[in-house]
Write an enzyme that holds these catalytic residues in place. Structure first.
Site, PDB file in Angstrom:
ATOM      1  N   TYR A   1       0.815  -1.219   0.000  1.00  0.00           N
ATOM      2  CA  TYR A   1       0.000   0.000   0.000  1.00  0.00           C
ATOM      3  C   TYR A   1       0.849   1.270   0.000  1.00  0.00           C
ATOM      4  O   TYR A   1       0.318   2.370   0.012  1.00  0.00           O
ATOM      5  CB  TYR A   1      -0.903   0.039   1.234  1.00  0.00           C
ATOM      6  CG  TYR A   1      -2.071  -0.910   1.179  1.00  0.00           C
ATOM      7  CD1 TYR A   1      -1.881  -2.237   0.840  1.00  0.00           C
ATOM      8  CD2 TYR A   1      -3.357  -0.489   1.483  1.00  0.00           C
ATOM      9  CE1 TYR A   1      -2.931  -3.121   0.798  1.00  0.00           C
ATOM     10  CE2 TYR A   1      -4.419  -1.367   1.444  1.00  0.00           C
ATOM     11  CZ  TYR A   1      -4.195  -2.686   1.098  1.00  0.00           C
ATOM     12  OH  TYR A   1      -5.235  -3.561   1.059  1.00  0.00           O
TER      13      TYR A   1
ATOM     14  N   LYS B   1       2.459 -13.965   6.074  1.00  0.00           N
ATOM     15  CA  LYS B   1       2.665 -15.053   5.114  1.00  0.00           C
ATOM     16  C   LYS B   1       4.166 -15.274   4.944  1.00  0.00           C
ATOM     17  O   LYS B   1       4.697 -15.293   3.827  1.00  0.00           O
ATOM     18  CB  LYS B   1       2.057 -14.664   3.758  1.00  0.00           C
ATOM     19  CG  LYS B   1       0.659 -15.128   3.496  1.00  0.00           C
ATOM     20  CD  LYS B   1       0.444 -16.612   3.660  1.00  0.00           C
ATOM     21  CE  LYS B   1       0.666 -17.384   2.383  1.00  0.00           C
ATOM     22  NZ  LYS B   1       0.409 -18.830   2.558  1.00  0.00           N
TER      23      LYS B   1
ATOM     24  N   ASP C   1      -3.258 -17.214   5.776  1.00  0.00           N
ATOM     25  CA  ASP C   1      -4.322 -17.982   5.113  1.00  0.00           C
ATOM     26  C   ASP C   1      -5.034 -18.889   6.116  1.00  0.00           C
ATOM     27  O   ASP C   1      -6.270 -18.940   6.179  1.00  0.00           O
ATOM     28  CB  ASP C   1      -3.783 -18.775   3.919  1.00  0.00           C
ATOM     29  CG  ASP C   1      -2.475 -19.511   4.209  1.00  0.00           C
ATOM     30  OD1 ASP C   1      -1.881 -19.259   5.272  1.00  0.00           O
ATOM     31  OD2 ASP C   1      -2.065 -20.333   3.379  1.00  0.00           O
TER      32      ASP C   1
ATOM     33  N   ASP D   1      -5.915  -5.417   6.162  1.00  0.00           N
ATOM     34  CA  ASP D   1      -7.095  -4.951   5.426  1.00  0.00           C
ATOM     35  C   ASP D   1      -8.091  -6.100   5.273  1.00  0.00           C
ATOM     36  O   ASP D   1      -9.274  -5.984   5.598  1.00  0.00           O
ATOM     37  CB  ASP D   1      -6.637  -4.438   4.052  1.00  0.00           C
ATOM     38  CG  ASP D   1      -7.673  -3.542   3.397  1.00  0.00           C
ATOM     39  OD1 ASP D   1      -8.736  -3.314   4.007  1.00  0.00           O
ATOM     40  OD2 ASP D   1      -7.424  -3.064   2.278  1.00  0.00           O
TER      41      ASP D   1
END
Ligand code: NAP
Length: 422
Positions: A158, A228, A285, A309
């Site tokens: 971002y 991740k 995940d 987000d």
């Protein structure tokens, strides 16, 4: 700064009591800047102010609202979207409430919200996600959700470092990556867009520190770092490592306990010192499913920007979604409270939208300044109102036997409840 274009009310400023800890000195009659915002902001902000003022008064205080302008209203008044005095007043008065702002097309930056957060370096986007009795939810046990998400607000994909396909810039970056950095068999031939994902030690550590401090101060049991790192080792993985370093090195073990090997092992067996906050890592995940299947195991989450987000929206959906989801942006002893939802243009100005998210953002602001009693009044009044089934359209359409109220009517009834239960 001189505020020639805004009316500063009588009242007292919130000051910084301790620059080290960010602790605030909060008077009983603080001046609190408020931006109504665009679209449904014009409906929900006045409604929320009414409820919040009543809760302040019911607990022996008063709020002196300082009206600031940003977005469409600022454009009408001053011919600019984000006047300098709006930003400076938030900087100076420290704690402010903001309605949603529409992102103007072609204004030279991507979003007024992002511009505000970046200018004030409000680096932590925080959302308390909890269930209000009676709100329709897709979950069988929505009351198990009581989570606070800390999303890094300034970096990751971002940060805005990206290049458009078919430009000289993107081809230069491709050439650099392929020829100088040796990734010559990764990117397909033909047009390409490229972005950069910066994750810094400074950005990661200050975010995780905020999350841990929050957990310690609010008697939470666990902080989960969500990333991740198994795939993006040098960005997301590094976020996890730096975060665990904060937990391990900056706090005593009997206050904060960094769980070893938490990515790959169940944490039931970990011997956490009595009363200490446990800090663990989880992969993003898997976390998305655990949040639904093992909701009550999670407490405070700290995440890089993109994970934050997605996960914070998903968590919000479990307890009823946008109309009831509060939030706030923090940094350097400042808070800008704002609902999660946007300006919902198609509902704007129709006295229709649900002001609950904005009211609960005010409740979050109350908690930040130490007015928990006023915050609890607000929550109780909202729950009682929802239980009466006299609610705004978004809730009414999902429940049996509800009666539809407009924004102002709903807020008037909640205000009455706040005043009468005090
Ligand atoms: P949105 O404004 O959040 O609205 C999407 C839908 O969510 C609405 O059409 C409505 O659904 C429902 N909704 C949102 N708030 C509600 C409320 N208080 N009460 C009842 N229902 C509510 O998202 P968007 O349409 O994607 O974005 C519109 C503009 O807002 C964009 O310019 C965007 O950039 C901006 N935005 C600003 C912020 C911010 O200021 N922090 C955040 C997000 C988006 P129904 O149609 O089902 O009634």
């Amino acid at each position: 700064m001189a505020y020639d274009r805004i009316d500063v009310p009588d009242g007292t400023r919130i000051e910084l009591a301790d620059p080290e800890t960010g602790e605030l000195d909060v008077p009983e009659d603080p001046i609190v800047p408020v931006i109504h915002g665009d679209g449904i902001g014009t409906d929900v902000a006045p409604a929320a102010k009414r409820v919040l003022s009543a809760a302040a008064e019911a607990t022996g205080r008063s709020i002196e609202w300082l009206r600031l302008y940003a977005g469409g209203r600022a454009r009408e008044r001053y011919d600019e979207h984000l006047p300098a005095e709006t930003v400076e007043a938030i900087r100076e008065y420290r704690v402010a409430l903001k309605g949603p702002l529409t992102t103007p097309v072609g204004a030279g930056y991507r979003s007024l919200n992002v511009a505000l957060r970046q200018t004030l370096d409000l680096y932590a986007n925080v959302r308390p996600t909890y269930y209000l009795e009676g709100v329709p939810s897709p979950m069988t046990a929505p009351e198990e959700m009581d989570m606070v998400t800390f999303r890094e607000n300034t970096e990751d994909v971002y940060a805005g470092i990206e290049w458009e396909a078919d430009t000289d810039e993107v081809e230069r970056v491709r050439e650099f990556v392929e020829e100088e950095m040796g990734f010559d068999d990764v990117m397909h031939e033909g047009p390409i867009g490229i972005g950069v994902k910066p994750i810094t030690e400074t950005g990661s550590k200050r975010l995780v520190r905020e999350a841990i401090d929050y957990a310690v101060e609010n008697d939470r049991e666990k902080v989960t770092l969500v990333h991740k790192g198994n795939i993006m080792k040098f960005t997301e993985g590094q976020f996890g490592e730096w975060g665990m370093e904060v937990a391990d090195e900056e706090y005593p073990d009997d206050e904060v306990f960094a769980a070893p090997d938490s990515l790959w092992e169940e944490q039931d067996e970990v011997d956490v010192p009595e009363g200490a906050v446990m800090v663990e890592e989880r992969l993003a995940d898997a976390m998305l499913q655990w949040m639904q299947l093992r909701t009550d195991e999670f407490d405070v989450l700290a995440m890089p920007n993109l994970n934050g987000d997605y996960l914070s929206d998903a968590a919000g959906a479990q307890v009823g979604g946008l109309g009831v989801a509060p939030g706030g942006n923090f940094g350097h002893g400042r808070m800008l409270a704002e609902p999660v939802h946007g300006s919902a243009p198609k509902r704007a100005g129709q006295d229709m939208a649900n002001p609950t998210a904005m009211v609960l953002s005010g409740r979050f602001m109350f908690e930040y300044v130490g007015w928990e009693d006023a915050g609890d009044l607000v929550r109780d009044a909202l729950e009682a109102q929802i239980a009466s089934k006299r609610v705004t359209y978004d809730i009414e359409r999902q429940i049996e036997g509800g009666e539809r109220l407009g924004t102002s009517e709903f807020a008037a009834e909640v205000t009455e409840r706040v005043a009468s239960t005090a």
